[in-house]
Design a protein around this motif. Sequence first.
Motif, short mmCIF file in Angstrom:
data_model
loop_
_atom_site.label_atom_id
_atom_site.label_comp_id
_atom_site.label_asym_id
_atom_site.label_seq_id
_atom_site.Cartn_x
_atom_site.Cartn_y
_atom_site.Cartn_z
N LYS A 31 -32.76 4.92 15.36
CA LYS A 31 -33.23 3.54 15.46
C LYS A 31 -33.69 3.00 14.11
CE LYS A 31 -34.61 3.66 20.28
NZ LYS A 31 -35.73 3.61 21.25
N LEU A 32 -34.28 3.88 13.29
CA LEU A 32 -34.74 3.46 11.96
C LEU A 32 -33.62 3.37 10.94
CD1 LEU A 32 -37.99 5.63 11.72
CD2 LEU A 32 -37.86 3.15 12.05
N ASN A 33 -32.48 3.99 11.24
CA ASN A 33 -31.35 4.05 10.30
C ASN A 33 -30.05 3.69 11.01
OD1 ASN A 33 -32.68 5.55 7.86
ND2 ASN A 33 -33.34 6.64 9.68
N PRO A 34 -29.87 2.44 11.43
CA PRO A 34 -28.66 2.08 12.18
C PRO A 34 -27.37 2.27 11.38
CG PRO A 34 -29.91 0.12 11.58
CD PRO A 34 -30.75 1.31 11.22
N HIS A 35 -27.45 2.23 10.06
CA HIS A 35 -26.27 2.43 9.23
C HIS A 35 -25.74 3.86 9.32
CE1 HIS A 35 -29.64 3.79 6.78
NE2 HIS A 35 -28.79 4.51 6.07
N VAL A 36 -26.59 4.80 9.67
CA VAL A 36 -26.20 6.21 9.71
C VAL A 36 -25.39 6.54 10.95
CG1 VAL A 36 -27.12 8.57 9.85
CG2 VAL A 36 -28.15 6.93 8.31
N SER A 37 -25.73 5.96 12.09
CA SER A 37 -25.03 6.29 13.33
C SER A 37 -23.56 5.88 13.29
CB SER A 37 -25.72 5.64 14.52
OG SER A 37 -25.71 4.24 14.40
N LEU A 43 -23.74 13.57 7.06
CA LEU A 43 -24.16 12.50 6.17
C LEU A 43 -23.59 12.70 4.78
CD1 LEU A 43 -27.92 12.51 7.18
CD2 LEU A 43 -26.18 10.91 7.95
N GLU A 44 -23.37 11.60 4.10
CA GLU A 44 -22.92 11.66 2.72
C GLU A 44 -24.09 12.10 1.85
OE1 GLU A 44 -21.26 8.59 -0.65
OE2 GLU A 44 -20.82 8.19 1.46
N GLN A 45 -23.84 12.99 0.93
CA GLN A 45 -24.89 13.48 0.03
C GLN A 45 -25.51 12.32 -0.71
OE1 GLN A 45 -23.56 16.44 -2.73
NE2 GLN A 45 -25.58 16.79 -3.57
N THR A 48 -30.12 7.94 1.81
CA THR A 48 -31.56 7.85 2.06
C THR A 48 -31.79 7.68 3.56
OG1 THR A 48 -31.96 6.85 -0.09
CG2 THR A 48 -33.68 6.59 1.56
N ILE A 49 -32.64 8.53 4.12
CA ILE A 49 -32.95 8.50 5.54
C ILE A 49 -34.43 8.20 5.70
CG2 ILE A 49 -32.99 9.84 7.68
CD1 ILE A 49 -30.17 9.27 6.65
N VAL A 50 -34.75 7.20 6.52
CA VAL A 50 -36.14 6.88 6.84
C VAL A 50 -36.50 7.65 8.10
CG1 VAL A 50 -37.75 5.04 7.48
CG2 VAL A 50 -35.90 4.57 5.86
N LEU A 51 -37.59 8.42 8.04
CA LEU A 51 -38.03 9.23 9.17
C LEU A 51 -39.20 8.56 9.88
CD1 LEU A 51 -37.85 12.77 7.57
CD2 LEU A 51 -36.24 11.75 9.16
N PRO A 52 -39.35 8.82 11.19
CA PRO A 52 -40.49 8.25 11.91
C PRO A 52 -41.82 8.84 11.43
CG PRO A 52 -39.25 9.75 13.32
CD PRO A 52 -38.49 9.62 12.03
N ASP A 53 -42.90 8.14 11.75
CA ASP A 53 -44.23 8.59 11.35
C ASP A 53 -44.73 9.69 12.28
OD1 ASP A 53 -44.39 6.82 9.21
OD2 ASP A 53 -45.15 5.21 10.48
N LEU A 54 -44.38 10.90 11.97
CA LEU A 54 -44.83 12.09 12.69
C LEU A 54 -45.41 13.05 11.68
CD1 LEU A 54 -41.72 12.66 14.98
CD2 LEU A 54 -43.87 11.59 15.64
N ILE A 55 -46.12 14.05 12.16
CA ILE A 55 -46.69 15.06 11.27
C ILE A 55 -45.62 16.11 10.95
CG2 ILE A 55 -48.46 16.85 11.01
CD1 ILE A 55 -50.15 15.22 12.98
#
Length: 68
Positions: A31-37, A43-45, A48-55
């Motif tokens: 959901k945070l990275n619609p371009h990736v799906s 993934l291409e080397q 940039t991937i945005v990750l959710p706010d988790l620990i």
Amino acid sequence: MKVIANQHDTLDLICWRVFGKTNGVVEQTIKLNPHVSKSGSILEQGTTIVLPDLIPVTQELKMINLWD
């Protein structure tokens, strides 16, 4: 948090490496990275991937010494 994909990385591998789990985390990451799906499973080397706010798993685990 943002991470850069290494060669042959997938979203689930990145989620496992950072959070130690994939259940529910991969869906949030998509959901945070619609371009990736749209790009496929590997993934291409350098992507940039945005990750959710988790620990991250390194902060969540506590070490127990049996012989203190």
